[in-house]
Design an enzyme around this catalytic site. Structure first.
Site, PDB file in Angstrom:
ATOM      1  N   LYS A 285      44.571  62.570  36.386  1.00  0.00           N
ATOM      2  CA  LYS A 285      45.613  62.319  35.391  1.00  0.00           C
ATOM      3  C   LYS A 285      46.165  63.602  34.740  1.00  0.00           C
ATOM      4  O   LYS A 285      47.237  63.579  34.155  1.00  0.00           O
ATOM      5  CB  LYS A 285      45.079  61.388  34.311  1.00  0.00           C
ATOM      6  CG  LYS A 285      44.766  60.003  34.825  1.00  0.00           C
ATOM      7  CD  LYS A 285      46.046  59.272  35.166  1.00  0.00           C
ATOM      8  CE  LYS A 285      45.755  57.867  35.623  1.00  0.00           C
ATOM      9  NZ  LYS A 285      46.961  57.070  35.737  1.00  0.00           N
TER      10      LYS A 285
HETATM   11  C1  LIG Z   1      39.694  56.375  36.850  1.00  0.00           C
HETATM   12  C2  LIG Z   1      41.060  56.071  37.369  1.00  0.00           C
HETATM   13  N1  LIG Z   1      41.209  55.768  38.627  1.00  0.00           N
HETATM   14  C3  LIG Z   1      42.410  55.475  39.147  1.00  0.00           C
HETATM   15  C4  LIG Z   1      43.531  55.457  38.415  1.00  0.00           C
HETATM   16  C5  LIG Z   1      44.839  55.047  39.056  1.00  0.00           C
HETATM   17  O1  LIG Z   1      45.784  56.025  39.166  1.00  0.00           O
HETATM   18  P1  LIG Z   1      47.290  55.673  38.868  1.00  0.00           P
HETATM   19  O2  LIG Z   1      47.407  55.290  37.427  1.00  0.00           O
HETATM   20  O3  LIG Z   1      48.068  56.897  39.201  1.00  0.00           O
HETATM   21  O4  LIG Z   1      47.688  54.495  39.732  1.00  0.00           O
HETATM   22  C6  LIG Z   1      43.392  55.732  37.073  1.00  0.00           C
HETATM   23  C7  LIG Z   1      44.479  55.613  36.186  1.00  0.00           C
HETATM   24  O5  LIG Z   1      44.321  55.413  34.999  1.00  0.00           O
HETATM   25  C8  LIG Z   1      42.135  56.072  36.542  1.00  0.00           C
HETATM   26  O6  LIG Z   1      41.954  56.376  35.261  1.00  0.00           O
END
Ligand SMILES: Cc1ncc(COP(=O)(O)O)c(C=O)c1O
Length: 456
Positions: A43
């Site tokens: 992120k």
């Molecule tokens: C631990 C974790 N995995 C996966 C994701 C998914 O990524 P995206 O929000 O870009 O779809 C997030 C998003 O908050 C996350 O915090």
């Protein structure tokens, strides 16, 4: 060489080949390990992009406040951006998030407001609604809204996608990623498909989320929505960052399969990663097993680090309480002994006993091996196949004492040795193991006991 601030260290995370959990799968499976980012998650990439785009558009001025509904990782990224650029942060989080995530955000100076999980997104108490309301009330504040802010996707189009393309020298054929806001999946997917339209994408979804059904039927089905525990992926809304045309397939993964796989990644690959990483790998491998050939290269995004889940999936008691620990995963010598329900009276023979007598005992008891004693001491072992070899060589030996042909004693193991260890110690030469319990009583674990434990 040095960086001018921590935010310059974002991105360029390593690709690491998975070697153990991929057993039996054709092709190459590479993990993009996003915990190498300074905020320990993927992120960081989009957080800084959302803030810099907002600055360019004049939406935030020096001394302003960043307000966001975040499951923790975005908060960390925004907090790092805020520190280096001089902003304040207020984050709203749902109460299913781990305490560690909340503590971490407070550690980097953010204010955190915890909101209930089990309310509809439009409910004024939800973390989406609280973030929105605060951003309207507080002057010189922005609500980046990672769900609908397309700077999120753009960050991955500009960094994650090109990195994967360059790191695989254009050989990537499959891209797999958990889908939450959709930014990581769709930004990189867009870039990769532009380089090679044949690249296929696999989106990982959770049970309790709307994505898979929506992709397959075009129906937003409220009945698909129910609370689940995996953090960061799956949604009960359709974020603007999810571009369904860029996601070829969705695979749903249960909380349990994800948790068990995450622990395997830590133990078998040395990748101490977060819960949704297990989801991504479990789902991606399910897909890979069916579709990949030797030439294929799959890249899986591992979004974050394991520290944030120490009190959950990395805690054995928590795992057991949630019914997530496979009994086989953790079966120990103690479990095997207990499963015999105390019926395992340890049979032994004295070393002076005649071999013919010993054979009679093995037969009568229906066992293939037995410890040999000299008074109270265990001094050797006798195994039926070895006795047979001796008798074939010299039939006269049947009247000789057992001590003449016995092997060394069976090895002792600890009560907490796991099945893996026990099975590595039992082989052709060593047909059984001995365990001393808390009361000093000796028990035997045979090949047959191990087989039973592994299949029950
Ligand atoms: C631990 C974790 N995995 C996966 C994701 C998914 O990524 P995206 O929000 O870009 O779809 C997030 C998003 O908050 C996350 O915090």
């Amino acid at each position: 060489m040095y960086y001018n601030s921590i935010i310059e260290t974002i991105g360029n995370t390593p690709l690491v080949k998975l070697n153990k959990v991929t057993k039996g799968i054709k092709g190459t499976i590479l993990a993009k390990v996003e915990y190498f980012n300074p905020g320990n998650s993927v992120k960081d990439r989009m957080a800084i992009k959302m803030i810099e785009d907002a600055e360019k558009e004049g939406k935030i001025k020096p001394g302003g406040t960043i307000i966001e509904g975040t499951s923790g990782n975005t908060g960390m990224g925004l907090a790092l951006a805020a520190i280096s650029k001089g902003y304040k942060c207020i984050f709203t989080m749902s109460d299913k998030q781990s305490q560690e995530k909340i503590n971490i955000l407070r550690a980097v100076g953010a204010e955190v407001i915890v909101c209930p999980t089990n309310v509809a997104p439009e409910d004024p108490r939800s973390y989406y609604s609280v973030a929105k309301r605060l951003s309207q009330e507080i002057p010189n504040s922005i609500y980046p809204n990672q769900y609908d802010n397309l700077s999120n996707t753009a960050a991955h189009y500009e960094t994650t996608g090109p990195e994967i393309w360059e790191q695989t020298e254009g050989k990537v054929t499959y891209y797999a990623c958990g889908v939450g806001t959709g930014g990581t999946m769709c930004g990189a997917a867009k870039y990769l498909k532009e380089q090679n339209p044949a690249v296929k994408t696999v989106g990982i979804d959770t049970y309790g989320s709307v994505f898979k059904k929506y992709k397959e039927t075009g129906i937003f089905d409220d009945n698909e929505i129910f609370p689940y525990m995996t953090e960061g992926i799956g949604e009960d809304i359709l974020p603007k960052n999810v571009d369904f045309s860029l996601i070829d397939t969705f695979i749903k993964v249960t909380d349990k399969d994800a948790a068990v796989m995450t622990r395997r990644l830590a133990r078998e690959e040395g990748l101490f990663v977060g819960w949704s990483c297990g989801s991504a790998v479990f789902g991606a491998l399910e897909y890979a097993r069916e579709h990949m050939t030797e030439e294929d290269v799959m890249v899986i995004i591992l979004p974050d680090h394991g520290t944030r889940y120490l009190n959950k999936i990395y805690n054995d008691t928590w795992m057991k309480d949630h019914g997530f620990l496979e009994s086989r995963d953790f079966a120990t010598a103690k479990d095997i002994i207990q499963s015999k329900n105390g019926s395992d009276r340890l049979l032994t023979i004295e070393k002076k006993l005649k071999i013919s007598e010993a054979v009679r005992i093995l037969n009568k008891e229906g066992i293939s091996q037995i410890p040999v004693t000299d008074g109270e001491q265990i001094v050797g072992s006798l195994t039926d196949s070895k006795v047979l070899n001796h008798l074939i060589d010299n039939p006269e030996i049947k009247d000789h004492p057992v001590s003449e042909i016995m092997d060394p004693p069976f090895k002792f193991v600890g009560m907490d040795n796991t099945l893996d260890v026990l099975s590595s110690l039992i082989d052709r030469e060593n047909k059984a193991l001995l365990v001393r319990d808390e009361k000093n009583k000796v028990h035997i674990i045979t090949q047959a006991d191990l087989l039973l434990a592994m299949t029950s």
